[in-house]
Design a protein around this motif. Structure first.
Motif, PDB file in Angstrom:
ATOM      1  N   UNK A 237       0.867  -1.173   0.000  1.00  0.00           N
ATOM      2  CA  UNK A 237       0.000   0.000   0.000  1.00  0.00           C
ATOM      3  C   UNK A 237       0.906   1.225   0.000  1.00  0.00           C
ATOM      4  N   UNK A 238       0.702   2.075  -0.990  1.00  0.00           N
ATOM      5  CA  UNK A 238       1.596   3.204  -1.198  1.00  0.00           C
ATOM      6  C   UNK A 238       0.818   4.514  -1.144  1.00  0.00           C
ATOM      7  N   UNK A 239       1.243   5.374  -0.246  1.00  0.00           N
ATOM      8  CA  UNK A 239       0.650   6.711  -0.134  1.00  0.00           C
ATOM      9  C   UNK A 239       1.354   7.614  -1.133  1.00  0.00           C
ATOM     10  N   UNK A 240       0.630   8.104  -2.114  1.00  0.00           N
ATOM     11  CA  UNK A 240       1.229   8.925  -3.160  1.00  0.00           C
ATOM     12  C   UNK A 240       0.734  10.363  -3.042  1.00  0.00           C
ATOM     13  N   UNK A 241       1.458  11.314  -3.643  1.00  0.00           N
ATOM     14  CA  UNK A 241       1.038  12.725  -3.570  1.00  0.00           C
ATOM     15  C   UNK A 241      -0.378  12.932  -4.096  1.00  0.00           C
ATOM     16  N   UNK A 242      -1.046  13.951  -3.584  1.00  0.00           N
ATOM     17  CA  UNK A 242      -2.442  14.205  -3.932  1.00  0.00           C
ATOM     18  C   UNK A 242      -2.644  14.381  -5.438  1.00  0.00           C
ATOM     19  N   UNK A 243      -1.699  15.061  -6.102  1.00  0.00           N
ATOM     20  CA  UNK A 243      -1.890  15.290  -7.532  1.00  0.00           C
ATOM     21  C   UNK A 243      -1.822  13.987  -8.312  1.00  0.00           C
ATOM     22  N   UNK A 244      -1.018  13.056  -7.839  1.00  0.00           N
ATOM     23  CA  UNK A 244      -0.948  11.752  -8.503  1.00  0.00           C
ATOM     24  C   UNK A 244      -2.146  10.876  -8.134  1.00  0.00           C
ATOM     25  N   UNK A 245      -2.659  11.078  -6.916  1.00  0.00           N
ATOM     26  CA  UNK A 245      -3.838  10.318  -6.498  1.00  0.00           C
ATOM     27  C   UNK A 245      -5.047  10.690  -7.347  1.00  0.00           C
ATOM     28  N   UNK A 246      -5.080  11.932  -7.825  1.00  0.00           N
ATOM     29  CA  UNK A 246      -6.184  12.355  -8.685  1.00  0.00           C
ATOM     30  C   UNK A 246      -6.247  11.519  -9.961  1.00  0.00           C
ATOM     31  N   UNK A 247      -5.084  11.102 -10.449  1.00  0.00           N
ATOM     32  CA  UNK A 247      -5.034  10.268 -11.654  1.00  0.00           C
ATOM     33  C   UNK A 247      -5.770   8.948 -11.432  1.00  0.00           C
ATOM     34  N   UNK A 248      -5.666   8.427 -10.202  1.00  0.00           N
ATOM     35  CA  UNK A 248      -6.290   7.140  -9.880  1.00  0.00           C
ATOM     36  C   UNK A 248      -7.669   7.298  -9.239  1.00  0.00           C
ATOM     37  N   UNK A 249      -8.248   8.480  -9.340  1.00  0.00           N
ATOM     38  CA  UNK A 249      -9.525   8.732  -8.662  1.00  0.00           C
ATOM     39  C   UNK A 249     -10.579   7.690  -9.023  1.00  0.00           C
ATOM     40  N   UNK A 250     -10.714   7.359 -10.294  1.00  0.00           N
ATOM     41  CA  UNK A 250     -11.687   6.362 -10.731  1.00  0.00           C
ATOM     42  C   UNK A 250     -11.054   5.394 -11.741  1.00  0.00           C
ATOM     43  N   UNK A 251      -9.739   5.201 -11.602  1.00  0.00           N
ATOM     44  CA  UNK A 251      -8.986   4.407 -12.568  1.00  0.00           C
ATOM     45  C   UNK A 251      -8.197   3.304 -11.875  1.00  0.00           C
ATOM     46  N   UNK A 252      -8.192   2.117 -12.470  1.00  0.00           N
ATOM     47  CA  UNK A 252      -7.351   1.001 -12.024  1.00  0.00           C
ATOM     48  C   UNK A 252      -6.485   0.561 -13.192  1.00  0.00           C
TER      49      UNK A 252
END
Length: 466
Positions: A237-252
């Protein structure tokens, strides 16, 4: 892919083939009248099974994951005195955590336990060709992403609310009945929640047992259920920066290739405030950390700056056990081997098998008033095999066809770009039904699949020369 492949593989369905009474702890309690009927069931009890007097049928559920939680709730609501035993109440299994849309409705799951609603997926080939999947989804459709510690705890709490007794304990062994309707005696260590506690040794009489204790099931070993091939799943489980987390908001994302796994795939699945990055393998278990590193490298630009907050590893079964039932003991979920090949899906099938097994016990016992027999529990296996055996077999075939080499994986990703394939695949996955297709589109798909495999085979031969 099961709904697509079923049209090319016909006829795959297979038929399912000392008295410790003075020192035993017995949990007995009356259930409220409004909990005595979970649903209307067609009652069929063996003529030889006796009526139970002075109490209700008592069933132990060993394991508190989705299978155990669903089984315990169904039993308790059906009038059964239910005891669920789970060792790790905060267990976080290394699991991608994907659940189909139908599970949300079938199991009445609240939306607040779903971390993300995935509506887009990227399938990424060995050569890093990415195919976007999800164009055929309707506005309300999605794949749910959950954390197992949240889902499992919720299902256990709901079982407790229905009347089940939840025990923090470790199942050790069972003593089998001395005659046909004598009780089982289960042995377990009960914990008080204190760190370092060795646990109190306890014995309990029960009438039947549901083994929902995972791939390393002690219940399965107790009934000589046999071994099976298993994969090792490794996840960070990797905590990534918020801007990068936005990329995975609804994406796998799913990565295929010999670098990430010789027989499975790597994944990056979004959770509430982090991503789960993992992989698995059956054939090369000692190399699992190497495959995990390769998965991180393939996704490095998108998880750059991330911090690993948790590392998890766990065995995942590859096929059903040779024996899933013995007398009044039945296996469900991972303990039974209910994880699909190719996709590695197990959460829905675990919960479904737990519920189906419990329903069979409620039916056979006439809502807890009659002893059950093996024939009552066997009805669950017959129903399960009839419903799901073709899906498991087809996904097994797909894995053998498309995961055998990098060229074959390239063909697989190429095939996933087809909109018809996406529609049939998502419809099958989201609703767990075989969706009728268009004969013309099926023919086109067959031709395209053959073409992709031919190109993959030619590419494999050329790469072998190099």
């Amino acid at each position: 892919m099961a709904s697509v492949a079923l049209k090319f593989f016909v006829g795959l369905r297979q038929s399912s083939p000392e008295n410790h009474r003075s020192s035993v702890t017995v949990i007995s309690k009356s259930l409220p009248s409004n909990q005595l009927h979970y649903r209307r069931l067609n009652v069929i009890a063996g003529k030889s099974s006796p009526k139970i007097t002075g109490r209700n049928l008592r069933v132990a559920v060993i394991g508190g994951g989705p299978a155990g939680g669903a089984a315990a709730e169904t039993l308790a609501k059906g009038g059964i005195e239910t005891i669920l035993i789970e060792r790790k109440m905060d267990n976080a299994k290394p699991c991608g955590g994907a659940i189909p849309l139908c599970m949300v409705g079938e199991f009445d799951l609240p939306l607040d336990i779903i971390d993300r609603r995935v509506t887009k997926m990227k399938m990424i080939s060995p050569s890093n060709v990415a195919v976007d999947i999800g164009r055929t989804l309707k506005p309300h459709e999605y794949i749910g992403m959950v954390r197992r510690e949240i889902l499992d705890a919720y299902l256990r709490e709901r079982a407790a609310g229905a009347g089940a007794t939840i025990i923090n304990g470790l199942f050790v062994k069972m003593d089998k009945p001395t005659d046909k309707f004598a009780p089982y005696v289960i042995h377990y260590n009960e914990y008080d929640g204190k760190a370092g506690s060795a646990g109190k040794k306890v014995m309990m009489e029960v009438d039947a047992i549901i083994g929902a204790d995972g791939a390393n099931s002690r219940v399965a070993k107790s009934i000589d259920a046999g071994d099976y091939e298993y994969a090792i799943a490794f996840q960070e489980r990797i905590k990534i920066p918020d801007d990068k987390m936005q990329y995975y908001e609804d994406l796998a994302e799913m990565y295929v290739g010999d670098d990430v796994s010789p027989d499975f795939y790597g994944w990056v699945f979004p959770k509430c405030d982090h991503v789960a990055v993992g992989t698995g393998t059956v054939t090369h278990k000692p190399d699992i950390k190497k495959f995990q590193l390769a998965t991180r490298l393939r996704a490095r630009d998108k998880i750059l700056g991330g911090k690993i907050i948790r590392v998890e590893a766990h065995p995942i079964p590859e096929h059903p056990r040779p024996r899933r039932l013995s007398n009044r003991v039945a296996l469900v979920g991972d303990a039974a081997g209910y994880v699909t090949k190719c996709s590695g899906e197990g959460i829905y099938f675990a919960a479904k098998s737990g519920r189906m097994c419990a329903e069979a016990i409620v039916e056979g016992s006439e809502n807890g008033t009659r002893m059950v027999e093996e024939s009552d529990l066997r009805s669950y296996l017959k129903k399960w095999d009839k419903t799901y055996w073709p899906t498991y077999k087809v996904l097994d075939i797909l894995q053998k066809v498309f995961y055998r080499s990098n060229p074959a994986r390239e063909a697989f990703v190429e095939m996933c770009a087809d909109e018809y394939v996406q529609k049939m695949t998502f419809d099958s996955y989201l609703y767990k039904t075989v969706v009728p297709g268009s004969p013309l589109e099926d023919l086109k798909l067959a031709v395209n699949t053959i073409g992709s495999l031919v190109r993959a085979n030619a590419l494999r031969k050329e790469m072998a020369k190099i």
